[in-house]
Each structure stands twice: as C-alpha cells, then as structure tokens.
Scaffold this motif. Structure first.
Motif, PDB file in Angstrom:
ATOM      1  N   GLU A 197       1.885  64.009 -69.865  1.00  0.00           N
ATOM      2  CA  GLU A 197       1.663  63.315 -71.131  1.00  0.00           C
ATOM      3  C   GLU A 197       0.197  62.905 -71.316  1.00  0.00           C
ATOM      4  O   GLU A 197      -0.286  62.808 -72.446  1.00  0.00           O
ATOM      5  CB  GLU A 197       2.555  62.071 -71.189  1.00  0.00           C
ATOM      6  CG  GLU A 197       4.023  62.359 -71.434  1.00  0.00           C
ATOM      7  CD  GLU A 197       4.287  62.777 -72.855  1.00  0.00           C
ATOM      8  OE1 GLU A 197       3.863  62.060 -73.780  1.00  0.00           O
ATOM      9  OE2 GLU A 197       4.908  63.845 -73.052  1.00  0.00           O
ATOM     10  N   THR A 198      -0.497  62.662 -70.224  1.00  0.00           N
ATOM     11  CA  THR A 198      -1.879  62.147 -70.318  1.00  0.00           C
ATOM     12  C   THR A 198      -2.928  63.199 -69.998  1.00  0.00           C
ATOM     13  O   THR A 198      -4.084  62.868 -69.758  1.00  0.00           O
ATOM     14  CB  THR A 198      -2.048  60.960 -69.357  1.00  0.00           C
ATOM     15  OG1 THR A 198      -1.760  61.389 -68.024  1.00  0.00           O
ATOM     16  CG2 THR A 198      -1.114  59.826 -69.729  1.00  0.00           C
TER      17      THR A 198
ATOM     18  N   LEU B 283       4.398  61.625 -66.543  1.00  0.00           N
ATOM     19  CA  LEU B 283       3.259  60.854 -67.012  1.00  0.00           C
ATOM     20  C   LEU B 283       1.971  61.672 -66.922  1.00  0.00           C
ATOM     21  O   LEU B 283       1.103  61.585 -67.802  1.00  0.00           O
ATOM     22  CB  LEU B 283       3.123  59.575 -66.181  1.00  0.00           C
ATOM     23  CG  LEU B 283       4.279  58.571 -66.309  1.00  0.00           C
ATOM     24  CD1 LEU B 283       4.046  57.377 -65.404  1.00  0.00           C
ATOM     25  CD2 LEU B 283       4.439  58.120 -67.759  1.00  0.00           C
TER      26      LEU B 283
ATOM     27  N   THR C 178      -1.087  56.142 -75.169  1.00  0.00           N
ATOM     28  CA  THR C 178      -0.054  56.885 -75.880  1.00  0.00           C
ATOM     29  C   THR C 178       0.775  55.981 -76.765  1.00  0.00           C
ATOM     30  O   THR C 178       1.785  56.402 -77.301  1.00  0.00           O
ATOM     31  CB  THR C 178       0.883  57.611 -74.884  1.00  0.00           C
ATOM     32  OG1 THR C 178       1.494  56.641 -74.031  1.00  0.00           O
ATOM     33  CG2 THR C 178       0.118  58.627 -74.086  1.00  0.00           C
TER      34      THR C 178
ATOM     35  N   HIS D   1      -1.142  56.196 -69.398  1.00  0.00           N
ATOM     36  CA  HIS D   1      -0.096  56.541 -70.350  1.00  0.00           C
ATOM     37  C   HIS D   1       0.300  55.335 -71.184  1.00  0.00           C
ATOM     38  O   HIS D   1       0.537  55.438 -72.399  1.00  0.00           O
ATOM     39  CB  HIS D   1       1.121  57.091 -69.599  1.00  0.00           C
ATOM     40  CG  HIS D   1       2.242  57.498 -70.492  1.00  0.00           C
ATOM     41  ND1 HIS D   1       3.237  56.631 -70.921  1.00  0.00           N
ATOM     42  CD2 HIS D   1       2.530  58.705 -71.072  1.00  0.00           C
ATOM     43  CE1 HIS D   1       4.074  57.263 -71.691  1.00  0.00           C
ATOM     44  NE2 HIS D   1       3.683  58.524 -71.803  1.00  0.00           N
ATOM     45  N   THR D   2       0.357  54.166 -70.561  1.00  0.00           N
ATOM     46  CA  THR D   2       0.765  52.956 -71.282  1.00  0.00           C
ATOM     47  C   THR D   2      -0.230  52.586 -72.373  1.00  0.00           C
ATOM     48  O   THR D   2       0.144  52.205 -73.489  1.00  0.00           O
ATOM     49  CB  THR D   2       0.914  51.791 -70.296  1.00  0.00           C
ATOM     50  OG1 THR D   2       1.871  52.140 -69.303  1.00  0.00           O
ATOM     51  CG2 THR D   2       1.362  50.528 -71.010  1.00  0.00           C
TER      52      THR D   2
ATOM     53  N   TRP E 194       0.238  55.793 -64.762  1.00  0.00           N
ATOM     54  CA  TRP E 194       1.121  54.982 -65.589  1.00  0.00           C
ATOM     55  C   TRP E 194       0.315  54.096 -66.540  1.00  0.00           C
ATOM     56  O   TRP E 194       0.656  53.929 -67.705  1.00  0.00           O
ATOM     57  CB  TRP E 194       2.008  54.129 -64.672  1.00  0.00           C
ATOM     58  CG  TRP E 194       2.773  53.072 -65.420  1.00  0.00           C
ATOM     59  CD1 TRP E 194       3.917  53.231 -66.134  1.00  0.00           C
ATOM     60  CD2 TRP E 194       2.423  51.691 -65.533  1.00  0.00           C
ATOM     61  NE1 TRP E 194       4.321  52.043 -66.684  1.00  0.00           N
ATOM     62  CE2 TRP E 194       3.425  51.066 -66.325  1.00  0.00           C
ATOM     63  CE3 TRP E 194       1.376  50.908 -65.027  1.00  0.00           C
ATOM     64  CZ2 TRP E 194       3.384  49.718 -66.629  1.00  0.00           C
ATOM     65  CZ3 TRP E 194       1.345  49.563 -65.329  1.00  0.00           C
ATOM     66  CH2 TRP E 194       2.348  48.975 -66.126  1.00  0.00           C
TER      67      TRP E 194
END
Length: 840
Positions: free
Chosen positions: A660-661, A657, A563, A559-560, A556
């Motif tokens: 996405e990463t 997540l 992105t 990703h925070t 998390w």
C-alpha cells in the motif's frame, strides 16, 4: 581203613541232616506263605495299542513284587498280588476293565493304570471308591490337578518337568525372549501353559506363540516373520518331521537359531522316511543339527544300590533275562520299565509305613474296603512323604503327586545325540559337562541385537553455516555501530535510527539462534539439552520481535499517516517518535509473555524419535536402531499453532502495508521503501520455512540447513537493504550530500529552526509543492496566450505590408492599440517568468 570208613559214615550223616533240613524248609515254606494276608493291586497294562508299554513294564512290576514279597522287613505279614488286564491304551476298554476290577472280588487296595488317557479316566472315577491311583507311564500335565484327581500319584514325571530344565538353560545362556510352537493337544497345551508361568516368574518373555493341528507350514512361516530365535517345539514325532521339513524350507535353522524338543523321540527320528513330507534325509539332517532335547531320567545314571538292593545296571540285566532276549527297541515300554519297577516299591514302602499308624487306631490293611476313608488317608500320607533311591533315580513326589526326577539334557552333534548335562529340579542343581557345540562362535542371541545409534548433525554443515552466521553477526554489529555513530546526521535521523538499531539487534539475536539450532547430543549431555531448547526458542522469538517488529512499525506508521483523508491527516500530523518505540515494545511484550507462559506451563524437554531398524553393511546378527533427539513439549502442536498463527498474520499484514505504501515518498522515514522490500523477503522466507522445517523434522541435516539458511538470508537481506545504502552514501558521494545539505548536522539546523524533525516543516514542504504545481500551470496557460498573440501580430504585420505596397492609407489607430497590447503582454511575461525560478 577204619578212619576212612568213619569219615564216610560222618559224611552220610551230614548229608542226611542237610536233606532233612531242606525237606523241613520245603514243607514249612507254604505254611509260612499261607500265613500272610494278601493285598491286591488292580493294574491295567497296555500290551497293545498306541503305546504298548505293558510289554516291558509288566515284567518289571512282577520282578519288584517277587523281591518285595521275599523281604521280611517290608510288609512281613502281607503278600502283594497283581491282578492285571490289557487296557490297549484305550479309555473305552479301560472303562469296562475298571468296573470289572471294582465289582469283582477280591477288593483292590490300589489301582495302577498306564497311559495318560486311561489314567485320566481311572483317577477321576477312583475317588468315588476311596482308591489310591498309582501310574507308572502317565505324563499328561492335566493329571497334576489335585481338585480333579485328589488321590493320584505317578512315578512317571509330568511333561511339565521339562520346563524347569528349559528355564534353567535359558538363564544359563542369557536368553530373555523365546518362542513356542505346539501341536494342539491337551498334553502340549498344558505343558505350554505351565512353561508360560515359569518363564514369567524368571523374567523371560514368550514373544511368539504358534500352534497347529496337522499342517505346521503357516506356523513356521510366522516364526520366521516375527524373528523367533529360541524356539520350544512341543509335538509328537510324526509332526516333528513335518515341522522340520518346513524349517528347512524357511531356513529357520543354523547359527542364529536354537530348537528345544522333547527327548523321547527315537534317536533316528529325523532319518525315518515319511511319505507325509517332501524333504530328503539330508535336508532333515541339516535342519535339526544343533537342537537341544530334554528327557526325564528314567534310569539312574549313578551306580547306587537303592531300596531294592539293585543297581540300575543289575536291574536291566535281570529285566533282559525276563524278556527272554527280546530286542529292547522293539519292546514297548522298555524305557519306562524302571518307573513301573519303582512304582511297586513305592507302594510297598508306603503300605509298610501305614501298618503301625493303623494298628494304633485299631485298623489293619486287610480291613480296607471302598468305604473306608481312614485307611486311604493313611496310604495317601505315606505316599506323599515317600523318598527313596530307586533304579530310576531318587523317588519323591511333589504336592500334585507327580514324580520329581532328574532331567537329561542332550544336543544333536554331527547327527547323533550327545549328553551335555543333567538337571535336578528338586535341588535346582545343574550338572554340566561343558561339551555343548554351536554352529557359530557360541550360543546365539535370543533376538536380533538392536544397537541404538543417535543421528547427529553433519559437522561440516554446522561449521559452514556457523561461519556465515558469525559473519552476519559481525555485519549486524558494524551496521549498529555505524548507525549509532552517525545518529546526529539528518539523513540518518530521518530514517528513525532507533528503530534501525532495534532491527540490527534483532538480526544479531536471530543469527545467534543458529548456533543452538545446530547443537545436539554430540556436543552436550542430555541433561543440558532442555537449556539449549529454551535458548533456541527465546533467541528466535526475541530476534523476530525486534527485527521484524521495528520494520513493521515503520511501514505501519507510513501507511497510517499517508493513506488517510486530509482531515484525518491533520489529527495525526503530530505523531511523536516515542509512539513508534511503544509499538515495538508492545509486540516484544506479547512475545515475551507468550514465551513465559509456554515455558512455565509446558516447558520444552528432550524427546527421542525412533526410526525403522536398519541392517548394517557387515554380515552381523544385529540391527541398527536410528534415534534422533528433538526439542518438544506435551502440547507442542498447540503452542506452535498459536505462535505461527500470530506471527503469520503479522507477516501478511506487513506485506499488505508494504504494498500500500510503495508509491509514497516522505522525508520523515526516508527508507520505508527499503523496509518494504525487507518485509517482502522476510515474510516469504518465513512462510516457506515454517511448514517445510516441520515436514523435514526427521531429517536433521535438511531441517537444520533449511531453517538456518532461511534465517541467514533474511538477516543478510535486511541488513544490506537497510544499512548498506547509508554506509555507501556516507563514504562515497559525501561531498554532494553535504552540498545538498542532507548530511548537515542537526545541531546547526536546530539553532535556526529549533528542530529538523518537526512535523510542521514537512507540512510546509508539501504546501509549497502544491503551490509550485499551481503556479506552473498558470505559467503554462500564459505561455500559450503569448504564443497566440504573437501569431496574430505576425498576421497583422503581413497585412500592413501588403497594403503599403498597394498605397493604401494605414490604420494607425488599430496599429497603436496593437502596440499597446503587445507592450502590456511583454511586461506581464517578464514578470511571470521569474516565478519558476523562485519555486524550482
């Protein structure tokens, strides 16, 4: 000679005296009889019809009247006289005869009907004339209704008298569950209603109750289908043959079954050819073997002289003399004849006891009329308190006016009935001969014996899985120790070691939950089972929160930060590590709070699941009831829905997540790709395992194997993916890593830069990478320009060479400019060629 003559003279005198005495007695007898007052009894004896019981009962009653009238101690001032008609056991005919008795002189003081249908009519009407009704052959339980028949008595016991005997036998043989099958007639319905009340008081259950009108086939099949074992049959003899023909077809006989029948059938009732059935005598004999009958004792089995001064055997001898040598089996009512005999004696003794009370009130028996209730009440009280020994046994009446008598218990053994006992319902005394015989080893069970058998987890499976879980716990401890020991190494520090430590601890807790998952009633007592249930819940909940929560926090954070847009990155570039730990703490707190609420409001407890009964492999009259213990609560599905919903969303978000990463590279969390891989595996296994284990909850081995192996695989994958690369990197290419500076001590780096984990260093590194890419682009453009100029120079040199050959004057000015441009280019090229070396 003289003496001889004297003797002859004396003899003649005595003969004369004796003759004169006899003459005086003969002459005085009619006078004595004539001095007695007559009391008339109106009787209905069925000499024909459905039950021609009057054929033997009428002679027996007349025998009793003769003896009573000759007694000087019973009704000395009265003579009893019987006025009787043939009722043909028909209520219609009996109605006509009843009115003839009532409206024809003389007045009758008592009425004596025979069969139950006639007695019902007479007893219901007699109350209007204040008449006592005394029956000798009525067995219908309906006649025991004092509201409907207030003046009715009978020496024939009610059909319900069989029921106390049956209940006593049920208790003797330890039966608590019986079945009944009856013919739908009033007498059997009333008997069965009484039996139901009595067995209920005795704690015995009627589990199956079947009835039929003419065809018992369906009723017998239902008895078979519902596993009836102890069966009470209430039907007439003709229907009994139909029932047992169906019993033979359904195999509802043998060592597992006991039938209770009425004992007043003929001894060879099952051998009589009946066109209504299609079973042979052999079939019927096989089906009825071993059944038990109860029959009212109508002839005293003991040699006792009662009120009439006759024993039962002497009574039978005199009755046979009265019948003139008729065959008793062909004479209607022969079995009930002792009851008719005792009925007359009961009336005579009761009337005799009313003489003194009536005299004290100024009344006499001859004053009776149909409006005199006082005399009727005295006769009623006398009959109600009657108690004497008769030829049929001890005569006493219950509160409903029915005879209380002994019951004979017989059993069909080898095709013939054998006496196995007597039961005295007045005293509750069972006289047992002990000669009962059974097809099996003893009396059968009242139902298929059910043996409860708990299903336990396979111990081989439990041990095997426990070994893998133990090795996984050992692996988790090794990884945790390695991470703590190398916590000062930069490469370990860049992987957020504290979060990895939480992951290792969570994995150990999850693996520890495998052991209580496999513990059941085989290992502990049932009282300890709720504690094991709580251990399962808490270990799995906390293990998931620590292991998955720490990995989720890493992914998390990546990703925070990476992105978002550049302006938001600047706002988050100073994210402190403690915030990561706080995130894990929040996830852990949610789990702890939810588990506490669950445990307080709806604690887990043990529940037992029952499965379909199974037959054992051996030929035993038992069934096995499989049972399985579960951890459950009152609202188990609700709690599971909340927990699975929350954790399911967390797993789905983790997968998103991680996806996405997947292409992001950062030194701050250098193992986030491994974390993403672990999240994929954990999420997939959890999402498959949760619903499958709920489906397989009734299969203890499959459920345990699926759940425990899912936990083990998840933990092994997580530990291997996260920690094994670090361990291998520390033990194998350690020199290269040290050379590259990735395993340098944080203490050395801190002396120079203050902190190796500062966010500014990472931003500078990214800035240098961008500048390096821009310089490389500029260098590439310069190199292309140099190549182009070189090509032009080569062309000009070739042109000058051709001109020289043609003796043309060279253009020195152009040549000089070219050389000057080339010199500048060469210097710039040398200067720029150092840039890639600087930023590589």
């Amino acid at each position: 000679m003289a003496s001889t003559e004297r003797i002859r003279t004396v003899g003649r005198v005595w003969r004369s005296v004796a003759l004169l005495y006899a003459l005086l007695i003969f002459v005085s007898w009619p006078c004595a009889v004539a001095g007695k007052k007559k009391l008339y009894i109106g009787a209905l004896f069925p000499m024909s019809g459905g039950w021609p019981g009057g054929q033997a009962c009428l002679p027996a009653a007349q025998m009793a009247l003769d003896l009573v009238n000759n007694r000087t101690d019973i009704l000395p001032d009265y003579e009893l006289e019987l006025i009787h008609y043939d009722s043909m056991c028909d209520p219609g005919e009996a109605t006509k005869l009843l009115y003839d008795l009532l409206y024809t002189e003389p007045i009758k003081i008592v009425l004596m009907p025979g069969c139950s249908s006639v007695s019902t009519l007479v007893a219901e009407a007699a109350r209007m004339w204040n008449l006592i009704v005394f029956s000798y052959g009525s067995s219908s339980p309906a006649l025991s209704n004092r509201q409907r028949f207030p003046t009715f008595f009978r020496t024939h016991p009610s059909a319900t008298l069989h029921n106390p005997t049956r209940v006593r036998l049920f208790q003797k043989w330890g039966w608590t569950k019986i079945a009944t099958i009856q013919q739908t007639t009033e007498v059997f319905t009333s008997t069965l209603d009484d039996l139901e009340e009595r067995v209920k008081e005795a704690g015995i259950e009627i589990s199956v109750r079947q009835s039929f009108l003419t065809d018992p086939a369906v009723a017998v099949k239902n008895l078979k289908r519902q596993d009836a074992r102890i069966i009470v049959g209430l039907f007439y003899e003709t229907e009994a043959r139909k029932v047992f023909c169906e019993v033979f077809k359904e195999k509802l006989y043998g060592k597992k079954y006991v039938w209770f029948l009425i004992g007043w059938y003929a001894d060879n009732w099952f051998k009589i050819k009946d066109p209504a059935i299609n079973c042979t005598v052999e079939n019927m004999t096989e089906a009825v073997e071993g059944h038990v009958t109860t029959e009212i004792v109508m002839l005293n089995p003991e040699t006792v002289r009662g009120a009439s001064n006759l024993t039962s055997q002497e009574f039978l001898a005199q009755l046979m003399s009265r019948l003139g040598g008729k065959n008793p089996e062909e004479t209607g009512g022969f079995q009930e004849a002792p009851l008719a005999y005792d009925a007359v004696w009961a009336l005579a003794l009761a009337l005799n006891r009313t003489v003194a009370p009536l005299r004290a009130k100024g009344w006499a028996l001859e004053d009776f009329n149909y409006n005199n209730k006082e005399i009727t009440a005295e006769i009623y009280r006398a009959l109600n308190t009657s108690s004497f020994e008769g030829v049929s046994g001890h005569v006493v009446f219950d509160a409903q006016g029915s005879r209380m008598a002994w019951t004979l218990i017989e059993q069909l053994q080898g095709g013939s009935y054998k006496k196995i006992g007597y039961y005295d319902s007045t005293k509750g005394n069972l006289s047992w001969y002990g000669n009962d015989k059974w097809i099996g080893l003893g009396p059968p069970a009242d139902q298929t014996k059910v043996i409860e058998e708990f299903r336990y987890l396979s111990q081989k499976l439990f041990v095997s899985v426990s070994v893998f879980a133990g090795l996984g716990i050992l692996l988790g401890i090794v990884c945790l120790s390695f991470n703590i020991y190398n916590s000062s190494v930069r490469y370990i520090q860049n992987s957020q070691p504290y979060l990895n430590n939480m992951t290792a601890v969570g994995c150990v807790l999850a693996l520890a939950a495998v052991f209580p998952l496999g513990i059941d009633g085989l290992h502990i007592q049932r009282s300890q089972f709720p504690v094991v249930c709580q251990f399962r819940l808490w270990l799995l909940g906390l293990g998931f929160s620590l292991a998955y929560g720490s990995m989720f926090t890493k992914i998390w954070w990546v990703h925070t930060v990476f992105t978002k847009k550049d302006e938001k990155k600047e706002k988050r570039k100073h994210l402190e590590p403690w915030k990561l730990y706080a995130t894990v703490a929040v996830l852990l707190a949610i789990d702890v709070l939810s588990l506490l609420i669950w445990q307080i409001m709806d604690p887990l407890h043990i529940t037992v699941e029952k499965f379909t009964k199974e037959a054992p492999k051996e030929d035993l009259d038992v069934l096995i009831q499989p049972l399985l213990e579960h951890c459950s609560s009152e609202k188990m599905n609700t709690w599971l829905g909340v927990v699975y919903g929350y954790k399911g969303l967390l797993l789905l978000l983790g997968i998103f997540l991680a996806y996405e990463t997947k292409s992001i590279s950062t030194e701050k969390i250098n193992d986030h790709r491994a974390v993403g891989m672990a999240i994929y595996n954990v999420a997939v296994l959890c999402m498959i395992t949760a619903p499958v284990t709920m489906i397989l909850s009734s299969q203890q081995d499959a459920s345990f194997a699926f759940a425990s192996l899912a936990i083990i695989f998840s933990v092994y994958i997580t530990l291997v993916v996260l920690f094994v690369p670090k361990v291998v990197g520390a033990t194998w290419p350690i020199r290269r890593l040290i050379t590259r500076g990735e395993w340098q001590s944080e203490q050395q780096d801190t002396l120079k830069t203050g902190s190796s984990t500062n966010n500014n260093d990472e931003e500078k590194s990214r800035q240098l990478e961008r500048e390096n890419r821009e310089l490389q682009k500029i260098i590439q453009e310069k190199e292309e320009r140099v190549t182009e100029l070189r090509n032009q120079l080569a062309q000009r040199q070739a042109l000058r060479s051709r001109r020289h050959k043609q003796s043309l004057p060279p253009s020195f000015s152009n040549s000089s400019d070219l050389y000057q441009g080339e010199g500048k280019l060469s210097r710039n090229n040398c200067h720029n060629s150092r840039l890639p070396l600087l930023y590589k």
